[in-house]
Design an enzyme around this catalytic site. Structure first.
Site, mmCIF file in Angstrom:
data_model
loop_
_atom_site.group_PDB
_atom_site.id
_atom_site.type_symbol
_atom_site.label_atom_id
_atom_site.label_comp_id
_atom_site.label_asym_id
_atom_site.label_seq_id
_atom_site.Cartn_x
_atom_site.Cartn_y
_atom_site.Cartn_z
ATOM 1 C CB SER A 54 -1.066 -0.152 1.339
ATOM 2 O OG SER A 54 -0.333 0.129 2.402
ATOM 3 C CG HIS A 103 9.161 1.729 12.162
ATOM 4 N ND1 HIS A 103 9.442 0.296 12.005
ATOM 5 C CD2 HIS A 103 9.178 1.951 13.331
ATOM 6 C CE1 HIS A 103 9.455 -0.435 13.201
ATOM 7 N NE2 HIS A 103 9.197 0.660 14.026
ATOM 8 N NE ARG A 151 16.452 -11.443 2.179
ATOM 9 C CZ ARG A 151 16.580 -12.521 2.862
ATOM 10 N NH1 ARG A 151 15.555 -13.205 3.434
ATOM 11 N NH2 ARG A 151 17.816 -13.012 3.326
HETATM 12 C C1 GRF Z 1 3.709 -0.453 6.747
HETATM 13 O O1 GRF Z 1 3.109 -0.324 8.080
HETATM 14 C C2 GRF Z 1 5.262 0.149 6.815
HETATM 15 O O2 GRF Z 1 5.394 1.107 7.864
HETATM 16 C C3 GRF Z 1 5.968 -1.140 7.469
HETATM 17 O O3 GRF Z 1 5.449 -2.371 6.430
HETATM 18 C C4 GRF Z 1 4.077 -2.095 6.315
HETATM 19 C C5 GRF Z 1 4.119 -2.335 4.948
HETATM 20 O O4 GRF Z 1 2.828 -2.052 4.439
HETATM 21 N N1 GRF Z 1 7.379 -1.055 7.304
HETATM 22 P P1 GRF Z 1 2.514 -2.040 2.806
HETATM 23 O O5 GRF Z 1 2.888 -3.065 2.191
HETATM 24 O O6 GRF Z 1 3.226 -0.816 2.229
HETATM 25 O O7 GRF Z 1 0.930 -1.735 2.774
#
Ligand code: GRF
Length: 214
Positions: A14, A109, A91
């Site tokens: 997303s 994050h 990773r």
């Molecule tokens: C998000 O919450 C991002 O902050 C974290 O992993 C999740 C990925 O979500 N690092 P998406 O695949 O972008 O929907």
């Protein structure tokens, strides 16, 4: 010329789609040169293909982590990627990989760093009892979620929140924060001072500033 982004993801994608949408709306002067994933089944990779974007599967195979990373690096170089955006990429990257894109790897994050780095930050936030959480876009260094902070956005933590409701409130802010951070970074005019990413006037080198009194 539009800045060439390489997106690395392992799942839903997303944040990748939010970056793509910002580019399509003309809000981010960039293009997605490659979407790459270590997980061939990642939903984000399928979306990239549906959107007609260059997409690559680079799974962990017999050669192990070093070979996987070498494959990733080759794909990014082949696509002439300038900035690497980690968007749910699961990773860790080696120092050698970081060295190939110095200060040009960005991560998002779902907590207000330095609180709650690592796994399940939304659960950590709830268990700690914080009243405010959010998301952080940062440059990637050799630590875990420890690099210089580019953009943060906060959300309230409600009494009745579950991990899922908090995660979804934070995710909505992630989708604003990531394109905003990239817009500021690819625009240039910033520098690192200690741990700080400094933007704007003060980001100009001393030599370019007018001499006071002249
Ligand atoms: C998000 O919450 C991002 O902050 C974290 O992993 C999740 C990925 O979500 N690092 P998406 O695949 O972008 O929907």
């Amino acid at each position: 010329m539009a800045t060439r982004l390489g997106i690395l993801l392992s799942g839903r994608g997303s944040n990748f789609l939010a970056i793509h949408a910002a580019i399509e709306r003309g809000e981010l002067p960039a293009e997605i040169a490659l979407v790459a994933s270590d997980r061939p089944e990642a939903a984000g990779l399928a979306r990239a293909r549906e959107l007609g974007l260059p997409a690559a599967e680079v799974p962990l195979q017999q050669g192990g982590a070093a070979a996987q990373e070498a494959g990733l690096l080759a794909a990014l170089e082949e696509a002439a990627v300038e900035w690497v955006c980690l968007a749910g990429y699961m990773r860790l990257l080696s120092p050698a990989f970081l060295g190939a894109f110095p200060q040009r790897i960005v991560n998002i994050h779902p907590s207000l760093l330095p609180a709650f780095p690592g796994r399940e930050p939304q659960r950590q936030a709830l268990e700690h009892g914080v009243k405010v959480s959010g998301c952080t876009v940062h440059l990637v260094d050799e630590g875990v979620d420890s690099g210089p902070i580019v953009v943060q956005r906060a959300v309230p933590v409600e009494e009745e929140d579950s991990v899922e409701t908090l995660a979804s409130r934070i995710l909505a802010e992630e989708h604003r924060a990531y394109p905003e951070a990239l817009r500021r970074l690819v625009g240039g005019g910033w520098r690192i001072e200690g741990r700080r990413v400094v933007f704007g006037e003060s980001a100009r080198p001393e030599i370019d500033r007018p001499t006071p009194g002249l």
